[in-house]
Design a protein around this motif. Structure first.
Motif, PDB file in Angstrom:
ATOM      1  N   SER A 275       0.829  -1.204   0.000  1.00  0.00           N
ATOM      2  CA  SER A 275       0.000   0.000   0.000  1.00  0.00           C
ATOM      3  C   SER A 275       0.862   1.251   0.000  1.00  0.00           C
ATOM      4  O   SER A 275       2.010   1.242   0.459  1.00  0.00           O
ATOM      5  N   ILE A 276       0.285   2.356  -0.487  1.00  0.00           N
ATOM      6  CA  ILE A 276       1.048   3.601  -0.593  1.00  0.00           C
ATOM      7  C   ILE A 276       1.469   4.112   0.785  1.00  0.00           C
ATOM      8  O   ILE A 276       2.557   4.654   0.952  1.00  0.00           O
ATOM      9  N   GLY A 277       0.623   3.907   1.798  1.00  0.00           N
ATOM     10  CA  GLY A 277       0.984   4.336   3.145  1.00  0.00           C
ATOM     11  C   GLY A 277       2.194   3.594   3.664  1.00  0.00           C
ATOM     12  O   GLY A 277       3.122   4.204   4.223  1.00  0.00           O
ATOM     13  N   THR A 278       2.214   2.297   3.458  1.00  0.00           N
ATOM     14  CA  THR A 278       3.349   1.488   3.896  1.00  0.00           C
ATOM     15  C   THR A 278       4.610   1.857   3.132  1.00  0.00           C
ATOM     16  O   THR A 278       5.701   1.903   3.702  1.00  0.00           O
ATOM     17  N   ARG A 279       4.458   2.169   1.835  1.00  0.00           N
ATOM     18  CA  ARG A 279       5.625   2.563   1.033  1.00  0.00           C
ATOM     19  C   ARG A 279       6.249   3.832   1.576  1.00  0.00           C
ATOM     20  O   ARG A 279       7.477   3.936   1.672  1.00  0.00           O
ATOM     21  N   TYR A 280       5.424   4.812   1.938  1.00  0.00           N
ATOM     22  CA  TYR A 280       5.963   6.060   2.475  1.00  0.00           C
ATOM     23  C   TYR A 280       6.653   5.828   3.822  1.00  0.00           C
ATOM     24  O   TYR A 280       7.687   6.441   4.113  1.00  0.00           O
ATOM     25  N   VAL A 281       6.083   4.949   4.632  1.00  0.00           N
ATOM     26  CA  VAL A 281       6.711   4.629   5.921  1.00  0.00           C
ATOM     27  C   VAL A 281       8.096   4.038   5.690  1.00  0.00           C
ATOM     28  O   VAL A 281       9.079   4.440   6.318  1.00  0.00           O
ATOM     29  N   ILE A 282       8.183   3.094   4.767  1.00  0.00           N
ATOM     30  CA  ILE A 282       9.458   2.421   4.505  1.00  0.00           C
ATOM     31  C   ILE A 282      10.475   3.385   3.913  1.00  0.00           C
ATOM     32  O   ILE A 282      11.645   3.419   4.326  1.00  0.00           O
ATOM     33  N   ILE A 283      10.051   4.211   2.938  1.00  0.00           N
ATOM     34  CA  ILE A 283      10.968   5.156   2.310  1.00  0.00           C
ATOM     35  C   ILE A 283      11.493   6.160   3.339  1.00  0.00           C
ATOM     36  O   ILE A 283      12.686   6.509   3.346  1.00  0.00           O
ATOM     37  N   GLY A 284      10.614   6.626   4.229  1.00  0.00           N
ATOM     38  CA  GLY A 284      11.048   7.545   5.281  1.00  0.00           C
ATOM     39  C   GLY A 284      12.075   6.917   6.198  1.00  0.00           C
ATOM     40  O   GLY A 284      13.069   7.558   6.575  1.00  0.00           O
ATOM     41  N   GLN A 285      11.862   5.655   6.555  1.00  0.00           N
ATOM     42  CA  GLN A 285      12.811   4.975   7.427  1.00  0.00           C
ATOM     43  C   GLN A 285      14.125   4.669   6.709  1.00  0.00           C
ATOM     44  O   GLN A 285      15.191   4.644   7.333  1.00  0.00           O
ATOM     45  N   VAL A 286      14.055   4.448   5.404  1.00  0.00           N
ATOM     46  CA  VAL A 286      15.282   4.260   4.621  1.00  0.00           C
ATOM     47  C   VAL A 286      16.127   5.525   4.666  1.00  0.00           C
ATOM     48  O   VAL A 286      17.355   5.473   4.798  1.00  0.00           O
ATOM     49  N   LEU A 287      15.473   6.692   4.580  1.00  0.00           N
ATOM     50  CA  LEU A 287      16.185   7.963   4.667  1.00  0.00           C
ATOM     51  C   LEU A 287      16.878   8.108   6.025  1.00  0.00           C
ATOM     52  O   LEU A 287      18.045   8.495   6.103  1.00  0.00           O
ATOM     53  N   ILE A 288      16.159   7.786   7.084  1.00  0.00           N
ATOM     54  CA  ILE A 288      16.749   7.866   8.428  1.00  0.00           C
ATOM     55  C   ILE A 288      17.931   6.903   8.548  1.00  0.00           C
ATOM     56  O   ILE A 288      18.990   7.261   9.088  1.00  0.00           O
ATOM     57  N   ALA A 289      17.760   5.687   8.035  1.00  0.00           N
ATOM     58  CA  ALA A 289      18.835   4.702   8.101  1.00  0.00           C
ATOM     59  C   ALA A 289      20.064   5.185   7.336  1.00  0.00           C
ATOM     60  O   ALA A 289      21.205   4.961   7.765  1.00  0.00           O
ATOM     61  N   ALA A 290      19.837   5.881   6.215  1.00  0.00           N
ATOM     62  CA  ALA A 290      20.961   6.400   5.436  1.00  0.00           C
ATOM     63  C   ALA A 290      21.740   7.453   6.213  1.00  0.00           C
ATOM     64  O   ALA A 290      22.970   7.483   6.182  1.00  0.00           O
ATOM     65  N   VAL A 291      21.022   8.311   6.930  1.00  0.00           N
ATOM     66  CA  VAL A 291      21.681   9.343   7.726  1.00  0.00           C
ATOM     67  C   VAL A 291      22.461   8.707   8.879  1.00  0.00           C
ATOM     68  O   VAL A 291      23.593   9.098   9.176  1.00  0.00           O
ATOM     69  N   VAL A 292      21.857   7.719   9.532  1.00  0.00           N
ATOM     70  CA  VAL A 292      22.538   7.016  10.625  1.00  0.00           C
ATOM     71  C   VAL A 292      23.808   6.349  10.111  1.00  0.00           C
ATOM     72  O   VAL A 292      24.877   6.427  10.745  1.00  0.00           O
ATOM     73  N   PHE A 293      23.705   5.705   8.947  1.00  0.00           N
ATOM     74  CA  PHE A 293      24.888   5.075   8.359  1.00  0.00           C
ATOM     75  C   PHE A 293      25.953   6.117   8.046  1.00  0.00           C
ATOM     76  O   PHE A 293      27.149   5.883   8.274  1.00  0.00           O
ATOM     77  N   ASP A 294      25.530   7.279   7.511  1.00  0.00           N
ATOM     78  CA  ASP A 294      26.487   8.329   7.167  1.00  0.00           C
ATOM     79  C   ASP A 294      27.259   8.784   8.401  1.00  0.00           C
ATOM     80  O   ASP A 294      28.482   8.948   8.358  1.00  0.00           O
ATOM     81  N   VAL A 295      26.546   8.987   9.503  1.00  0.00           N
ATOM     82  CA  VAL A 295      27.189   9.414  10.749  1.00  0.00           C
ATOM     83  C   VAL A 295      28.171   8.349  11.235  1.00  0.00           C
ATOM     84  O   VAL A 295      29.318   8.646  11.597  1.00  0.00           O
ATOM     85  N   ALA A 296      27.727   7.084  11.230  1.00  0.00           N
ATOM     86  CA  ALA A 296      28.586   5.994  11.698  1.00  0.00           C
ATOM     87  C   ALA A 296      29.813   5.828  10.801  1.00  0.00           C
ATOM     88  O   ALA A 296      30.930   5.618  11.286  1.00  0.00           O
ATOM     89  N   TYR A 297      29.610   5.945   9.490  1.00  0.00           N
ATOM     90  CA  TYR A 297      30.727   5.779   8.552  1.00  0.00           C
ATOM     91  C   TYR A 297      31.773   6.870   8.752  1.00  0.00           C
ATOM     92  O   TYR A 297      32.973   6.604   8.726  1.00  0.00           O
ATOM     93  N   ARG A 298      31.322   8.097   8.953  1.00  0.00           N
ATOM     94  CA  ARG A 298      32.267   9.202   9.122  1.00  0.00           C
ATOM     95  C   ARG A 298      33.028   9.095  10.444  1.00  0.00           C
ATOM     96  O   ARG A 298      34.188   9.474  10.525  1.00  0.00           O
ATOM     97  N   LYS A 299      32.377   8.594  11.468  1.00  0.00           N
ATOM     98  CA  LYS A 299      33.080   8.370  12.735  1.00  0.00           C
ATOM     99  C   LYS A 299      34.131   7.281  12.573  1.00  0.00           C
ATOM    100  O   LYS A 299      35.235   7.375  13.100  1.00  0.00           O
ATOM    101  N   TRP A 300      33.802   6.240  11.838  1.00  0.00           N
ATOM    102  CA  TRP A 300      34.721   5.137  11.629  1.00  0.00           C
ATOM    103  C   TRP A 300      35.943   5.577  10.842  1.00  0.00           C
ATOM    104  O   TRP A 300      37.075   5.174  11.119  1.00  0.00           O
ATOM    105  N   THR A 301      35.711   6.419   9.806  1.00  0.00           N
ATOM    106  CA  THR A 301      36.829   6.861   8.964  1.00  0.00           C
ATOM    107  C   THR A 301      37.530   8.096   9.528  1.00  0.00           C
ATOM    108  O   THR A 301      38.572   8.513   9.014  1.00  0.00           O
ATOM    109  N   GLY A 302      36.940   8.689  10.566  1.00  0.00           N
ATOM    110  CA  GLY A 302      37.530   9.889  11.139  1.00  0.00           C
ATOM    111  C   GLY A 302      37.233  11.141  10.349  1.00  0.00           C
ATOM    112  O   GLY A 302      37.801  12.196  10.594  1.00  0.00           O
TER     113      GLY A 302
END
Length: 396
Positions: free
Chosen positions: A366-393
């Motif tokens: 459903s479109i509602g579920t798709r928006y929920v998932i896409i929004g969480q993918v965006l959050i996960a990408a930001v979390v990964f970006d923060v973690a990756y930059r800490k790891w690489t300094g």
């Protein structure tokens, strides 16, 4: 072990891009299994390629906007406004498509000058300016045609959307693929010659050849898949869709702008440290204005591709496009704090976002579920970006 990790961090390989490519492969394989093989069908892959073009075009410029420590939340609304205006002029006012597109470009430039001036010269944060624009230009898209759909029938214009006659054919696709592969080989050899000229150590020739084979296999595989798709009732296969060619040309131009021009260096310097950039003489305000003007040009191109693909301009055109564009940019490795990002990353990010969306459509999510998932993918990408930059300094 620690030394090995340090070597991995500082190696010439962009491990973020490698990881993103791996994520894309995993996502496509999972959706193919869940859809009983439909995801990897030539028809679905052709549709994904042409559907990704609009988000991909906008993501290439959004990289630079975010790198410069700005944001544009109105990009979807402005695209809708420009697209409806072009369609209205073609259908209701009987303008030719070149004149209508130029009028749409003029409107986009006017919007860019307004929002860019408020950001660059008045000092209003771009977040606030474009948040207001998100609502205002969505309303403008409705007012242009009084909320009525504006159909498009110009045969040439419709080709730009990748529809019935929107592919370049099999022969031209193979030729283009071969030219790109020759370019990859030439780039590899040129890089080796440049290193030898400056006495820089080079990789073994076998390693460079193997690395060059990766994009060559991807390009020729893509051409083969596009040439395998044939619309029912049509004698010839589609070949590479025109929207993908437009996206590819835009991405190449933007990559050249970033790597080979003073403007690109200025943008990254501004993102790294705006105060220091101003102190060393970089015209920060003028560069910011130029960024918004470049955004206007690419927004117009994206609007043209979007309405030609839909065969009409509607006031809902570009709804939530800003979410997909920003998500594709962040997933591709652009830091929301500014100062870091790549055009190639935006390409991968756009593909990941479209594959997720298309895969969920195939599974009838459903479109509602798709928006929920896409929004969480965006959050996960930001979390990964923060973690990756800490790891690489690499802390911005």
């Amino acid at each position: 072990m620690n030394q090995a990790l340090q070597n991995l961090k500082h190696s010439a390989v962009d491990w973020r891009m490698v990881l993103m490519a791996g994520v894309l492969v995993v996502i496509t394989v999972i959706f193919n299994v869940l859809s009983d093989g439909i995801f990897f069908s030539a028809e679905n892959l052709y549709n994904i390629a042409q559907q990704t073009a609009v988000v991909g075009i906008l993501a290439t410029i959004m990289v630079l906007i975010i790198v410069a420590r700005h944001i544009d939340l109105s990009v979807g609304s402005v695209m809708g406004f420009v697209g409806v205006l072009i369609a209205y002029l073609m259908y209701t006012s009987n303008w030719g498509w070149p004149a209508a597109c130029l009028a749409g470009l003029a409107a986009a430039i006017a919007v860019a000058m307004y929002q860019g001036a408020l950001t660059a010269y008045v000092g209003v944060p771009s977040f606030v300016v474009t948040l207001g624009g998100l609502m205002s230009f969505r309303g403008a898209a409705y007012l242009v045609a009084d909320g009525k759909t504006q159909p498009i029938s110009d045969p040439f214009f419709l080709k730009l959307g990748g529809g019935f006659n929107g592919g370049i054919g099999t022969t031209a696709s193979w030729i283009l693929g071969a030219v790109i592969c020759l370019g990859v080989v030439n780039a590899m050899l040129s890089k080796r010659r440049a290193k030898k000229a400056y006495d820089v150590p080079t990789n073994p020739l076998v390693m460079d050849v193997l690395l060059a084979l990766i994009p060559i296999i991807i390009v020729m595989g893509f051409v083969a898949v596009m040439n395998a798709y044939q619309i029912p009732g049509k004698d010839d296969a589609q070949g590479i869709p025109i929207p993908v060619l437009i996206w590819g040309a835009v991405a190449m131009f933007m990559a050249f702008l970033v790597k080979r021009t003073r403007f690109g260096r200025y943008v990254f310097a501004m993102g790294g440290n705006p105060d220091a950039a101003a102190l060393v003489g970089i015209p920060v305000k003028r560069v910011t204005m130029l960024l918004f003007l470049l955004l206007a040009v690419l927004t117009t191109i994206a609007a043209i591709v979007a309405i030609s693909r839909l065969n009409a301009g509607t006031n809902s055109l570009g709804n939530s496009a800003e979410l997909l564009v920003i998500a594709a940019t962040v997933i591709g490795g652009t830091a929301l704090a500014g100062g870091s990002g790549t055009i190639m990353g935006s390409v991968l990010g756009a593909l990941i976002m479209q594959c997720i969306d298309s895969g969920m459509l195939l599974l009838d999510v459903s479109i509602g579920t798709r928006y929920v998932i896409i929004g969480q993918v965006l959050i996960a990408a930001v979390v990964f970006d923060v973690a990756y930059r800490k790891w690489t300094g690499d802390v911005l």
